[in-house]
Write an enzyme that holds these catalytic residues in place. Sequence first.
Site, PDB file in Angstrom:
ATOM      1  N   LYS A  64      -7.193   2.460  -2.675  1.00 47.59           N
ATOM      2  CA  LYS A  64      -7.727   3.370  -1.585  1.00 47.59           C
ATOM      3  C   LYS A  64      -8.523   4.656  -2.657  1.00 47.59           C
ATOM      4  O   LYS A  64      -8.049   4.831  -3.685  1.00 47.59           O
ATOM      5  CB  LYS A  64      -6.792   4.000  -0.684  1.00 47.59           C
ATOM      6  CG  LYS A  64      -7.300   4.846   0.371  1.00 47.59           C
ATOM      7  CD  LYS A  64      -6.229   4.988   1.612  1.00 47.59           C
ATOM      8  CE  LYS A  64      -6.786   5.860   2.700  1.00 47.59           C
ATOM      9  NZ  LYS A  64      -5.978   5.813   3.502  1.00 47.59           N
TER      10      LYS A  64
ATOM     11  N   GLU B 150      -2.827  -2.843  -2.670  1.00 48.21           N
ATOM     12  CA  GLU B 150      -4.246  -2.293  -1.961  1.00 48.21           C
ATOM     13  C   GLU B 150      -4.502  -0.873  -2.588  1.00 48.21           C
ATOM     14  O   GLU B 150      -3.898  -0.041  -2.476  1.00 48.21           O
ATOM     15  CB  GLU B 150      -3.861  -2.284  -0.314  1.00 48.21           C
ATOM     16  CG  GLU B 150      -4.892  -1.635   0.353  1.00 48.21           C
ATOM     17  CD  GLU B 150      -4.720  -1.482   1.771  1.00 48.21           C
ATOM     18  OE1 GLU B 150      -3.565  -2.041   2.296  1.00 48.21           O
ATOM     19  OE2 GLU B 150      -5.833  -1.186   2.547  1.00 48.21           O
TER      20      GLU B 150
ATOM     21  N   ASP C 135     -10.323   3.578   9.566  1.00 43.05           N
ATOM     22  CA  ASP C 135      -9.677   2.649  10.356  1.00 43.05           C
ATOM     23  C   ASP C 135     -10.380   2.636  11.693  1.00 43.05           C
ATOM     24  O   ASP C 135      -9.543   2.426  12.707  1.00 43.05           O
ATOM     25  CB  ASP C 135      -8.098   2.835  10.361  1.00 43.05           C
ATOM     26  CG  ASP C 135      -7.481   3.099   9.033  1.00 43.05           C
ATOM     27  OD1 ASP C 135      -7.591   1.875   8.475  1.00 43.05           O
ATOM     28  OD2 ASP C 135      -7.361   3.841   8.419  1.00 43.05           O
TER      29      ASP C 135
ATOM     30  N   ASP D  49     -12.743   8.974   8.342  1.00 44.10           N
ATOM     31  CA  ASP D  49     -11.484   8.019   8.960  1.00 44.10           C
ATOM     32  C   ASP D  49     -11.909   6.459   8.407  1.00 44.10           C
ATOM     33  O   ASP D  49     -13.215   6.202   8.326  1.00 44.10           O
ATOM     34  CB  ASP D  49     -11.612   7.981  10.353  1.00 44.10           C
ATOM     35  CG  ASP D  49     -10.727   6.915  10.817  1.00 44.10           C
ATOM     36  OD1 ASP D  49      -9.500   7.033  10.300  1.00 44.10           O
ATOM     37  OD2 ASP D  49     -11.091   6.039  11.627  1.00 44.10           O
TER      38      ASP D  49
ATOM     39  N   ASP E 262      -9.755  -2.843   1.191  1.00 46.83           N
ATOM     40  CA  ASP E 262      -9.977  -2.540   2.515  1.00 46.83           C
ATOM     41  C   ASP E 262     -11.372  -1.902   2.681  1.00 46.83           C
ATOM     42  O   ASP E 262     -12.047  -1.255   1.994  1.00 46.83           O
ATOM     43  CB  ASP E 262      -8.879  -1.557   2.752  1.00 46.83           C
ATOM     44  CG  ASP E 262      -8.831  -0.904   4.212  1.00 46.83           C
ATOM     45  OD1 ASP E 262      -9.789  -0.421   4.760  1.00 46.83           O
ATOM     46  OD2 ASP E 262      -7.855  -0.833   4.828  1.00 46.83           O
TER      47      ASP E 262
ATOM     48  N   TRP F  45       0.744  -1.349  -0.013  1.00 50.67           N
ATOM     49  CA  TRP F  45      -0.140  -0.001  -0.099  1.00 50.67           C
ATOM     50  C   TRP F  45       0.905   1.289  -0.166  1.00 50.67           C
ATOM     51  O   TRP F  45       1.790   1.215   0.768  1.00 50.67           O
ATOM     52  CB  TRP F  45      -0.883  -0.054   1.256  1.00 50.67           C
ATOM     53  CG  TRP F  45      -1.838   1.363   1.254  1.00 50.67           C
ATOM     54  CD1 TRP F  45      -2.825   1.774   0.566  1.00 50.67           C
ATOM     55  CD2 TRP F  45      -1.242   2.557   2.204  1.00 50.67           C
ATOM     56  NE1 TRP F  45      -3.108   2.947   0.585  1.00 50.67           N
ATOM     57  CE2 TRP F  45      -2.113   3.603   1.582  1.00 50.67           C
ATOM     58  CE3 TRP F  45      -0.286   2.919   2.944  1.00 50.67           C
ATOM     59  CZ2 TRP F  45      -2.244   4.759   2.358  1.00 50.67           C
ATOM     60  CZ3 TRP F  45      -0.458   4.040   3.653  1.00 50.67           C
ATOM     61  CH2 TRP F  45      -1.274   5.007   3.149  1.00 50.67           C
TER      62      TRP F  45
ATOM     63  N   HIS G  23     -11.801   1.967   2.402  1.00 47.31           N
ATOM     64  CA  HIS G  23     -11.169   2.703   1.068  1.00 47.31           C
ATOM     65  C   HIS G  23     -12.278   2.865   0.107  1.00 47.31           C
ATOM     66  O   HIS G  23     -11.863   2.937  -1.133  1.00 47.31           O
ATOM     67  CB  HIS G  23     -10.202   1.788   0.707  1.00 47.31           C
ATOM     68  CG  HIS G  23      -8.799   1.754   1.742  1.00 47.31           C
ATOM     69  ND1 HIS G  23      -7.737   1.302   1.369  1.00 47.31           N
ATOM     70  CD2 HIS G  23      -8.905   2.361   2.996  1.00 47.31           C
ATOM     71  CE1 HIS G  23      -6.978   1.651   2.338  1.00 47.31           C
ATOM     72  NE2 HIS G  23      -7.607   2.037   3.475  1.00 47.31           N
TER      73      HIS G  23
ATOM     74  N   HIS H 131      -8.894  -6.426   4.095  1.00 47.25           N
ATOM     75  CA  HIS H 131      -8.595  -5.613   5.096  1.00 47.25           C
ATOM     76  C   HIS H 131      -9.724  -5.283   5.862  1.00 47.25           C
ATOM     77  O   HIS H 131     -10.500  -4.476   5.444  1.00 47.25           O
ATOM     78  CB  HIS H 131      -7.740  -4.307   4.582  1.00 47.25           C
ATOM     79  CG  HIS H 131      -6.248  -4.429   4.914  1.00 47.25           C
ATOM     80  ND1 HIS H 131      -5.488  -3.476   4.726  1.00 47.25           N
ATOM     81  CD2 HIS H 131      -5.367  -5.565   4.860  1.00 47.25           C
ATOM     82  CE1 HIS H 131      -4.377  -4.032   4.700  1.00 47.25           C
ATOM     83  NE2 HIS H 131      -4.120  -5.049   4.728  1.00 47.25           N
TER      84      HIS H 131
ATOM     85  N   ASP I  70      -7.072  -4.313   9.913  1.00 45.55           N
ATOM     86  CA  ASP I  70      -6.575  -3.212   9.758  1.00 45.55           C
ATOM     87  C   ASP I  70      -7.300  -1.896  10.240  1.00 45.55           C
ATOM     88  O   ASP I  70      -8.117  -1.619   9.669  1.00 45.55           O
ATOM     89  CB  ASP I  70      -6.405  -3.212   8.227  1.00 45.55           C
ATOM     90  CG  ASP I  70      -5.697  -1.568   7.884  1.00 45.55           C
ATOM     91  OD1 ASP I  70      -4.942  -0.949   8.731  1.00 45.55           O
ATOM     92  OD2 ASP I  70      -5.434  -1.169   6.954  1.00 45.55           O
TER      93      ASP I  70
HETATM   94  C1  RNT Z   1      -3.818   2.473   4.607  1.00 46.34           C
HETATM   95  C2  RNT Z   1      -4.137   1.058   4.291  1.00 46.34           C
HETATM   96  C3  RNT Z   1      -2.908   0.001   5.080  1.00 46.34           C
HETATM   97  C4  RNT Z   1      -2.608   0.779   6.202  1.00 46.34           C
HETATM   98  C5  RNT Z   1      -1.416  -0.165   6.688  1.00 46.34           C
HETATM   99  C6  RNT Z   1      -0.663   0.291   7.966  1.00 46.34           C
HETATM  100  O1  RNT Z   1      -4.967   3.320   4.302  1.00 46.34           O
HETATM  101  O2  RNT Z   1      -5.373   0.600   4.859  1.00 46.34           O
HETATM  102  O3  RNT Z   1      -3.348  -1.156   4.829  1.00 46.34           O
HETATM  103  O4  RNT Z   1      -3.485   0.773   7.167  1.00 46.34           O
HETATM  104  O5  RNT Z   1      -0.541  -0.635   5.756  1.00 46.34           O
HETATM  105 ZN    ZN Z   2      -5.639  -1.266   4.538  1.00 50.00          ZN
END
Ligand code: RNT
Ligand code: ZN
Length: 414
Positions: free
Chosen positions: A224, A222, A292, A290, A255, A183, A258, A282, A322
């Site tokens: 986003k 990955e 995460d 946000d 993810d 990523w 994302h 993820h 994640d």
């Molecule tokens: C970031 C990605 C990635 C990170 C990690 C720390 O937006 O989701 O996977 O969270 O690499």
């Molecule tokens: Zn991620």
Amino acid sequence: MSKPYQHAESAYAAIHIDTDKAIRAALAVPISIHCWQVDDVVGFEVKEAGLAGGGIMATGNYPGRARTATEARQDYEQVLKLVPGKLRLNIHALYAETAGKVVDRDALEPQHFANWMAWGKQHGVHLDFNPTFFAHPKANDGYTLSHTDNAVRKFWIQHAVACRRIAAAFAKQQGGPSIINHWIPDGTKDYPADRWTHRALLAESLDALLQKKLPGCVDYVESKLFGLGSEEYVVGSAEFYSSYALSRGIGYCLDMGHWHPTEEIYDKISAYLQFHKKLLLHVSRPIRWDSDHVVIFNDALRNVFLEIQRGRAWDKVAVATDYFDASINRIAAYTIGLRATRKAILSALLDPSAELQQLEAAGNNAGRLALMEDVKTLPFGAVWDEACDRAGIPRDRQWMNAVMQYERRVLAQR
Ligand code: RNT
Ligand code: ZN
């Protein structure tokens, strides 16, 4: 076997679901624990220059952050005691241990992860890996693998190559593949005049870093939609990486956080898997800007695993958590998110998919909707408790005591 479980067993048997089988299957699905909730994505590198940003930031300052790799590993050991089922550990390159020496990212070697490998072996936990393309002076411009400066790009390619060798070393020692997920934070805050050059460069860089096949090192990329500092343009978008992965025969990582804030990934799984051979998930929880937050047992999560079950696609999907929240006890954050993920997997494996699909095929859409609604109130909690018992892990409402004790005994001393 508890009375509630016996009751649950027959309730599920009535819809032709074998709870024993579901528990066994659910506990066997590997979940790769992200290493970075424990220290707020800071890492343990020895640095010359100060930290730089680049798309990731944990907020909060709850006491007890792991300040060393030894503390981190102690914390993971606590987490392993509280989460049922098969677990792996997903390490980022910035968790290297270099014995006080400055080793830049392009010079990392498997020996800098020797303690991690020993720990994995000791606890029977297989390791996955991630290059770290952020928190570094050469990421300060907001571009890494897609930087227009050849020297910067070369540095990051070399970093990725070094990381792939480390993943291969993990694989060799653990006698099984190590997933490496690439990523990058590349992108811009505002409208770029040229979206093309960076994407062309990224494809070129990826081709360069993937050139060598390394046994046991399994690559994913990955995507986003937007991030901190890349609100308008992300070089590695979904279209870019899913096309790239498909054309090069590598894995694609989705993810959950994302995407557009109202978009969820469950509907994408059956679309991608018509063409891609495998996906990495993820597991995360987006809230507004946000991506995460600590994972919880919500519909977004449940629907993802339901889709996998309904497509019988468990062997095509790898699961990794994640997220990072520095405002609450970090061991609890891990435990809540990992238990929620395991719960969602178990709950999916208890879905009467075959019957629902028969009803649908017969045109009985009312019957389909009725059954979907009715299974929601089956005694799932008793099956989950039984899964915890069988794994030798505390049940819900029993694990938090262990976390509070650990906080007093260990975290409060930091
Ligand atoms: C970031 C990605 C990635 C990170 C990690 C720390 O937006 O989701 O996977 O969270 O690499
Ligand atoms: Zn991620």
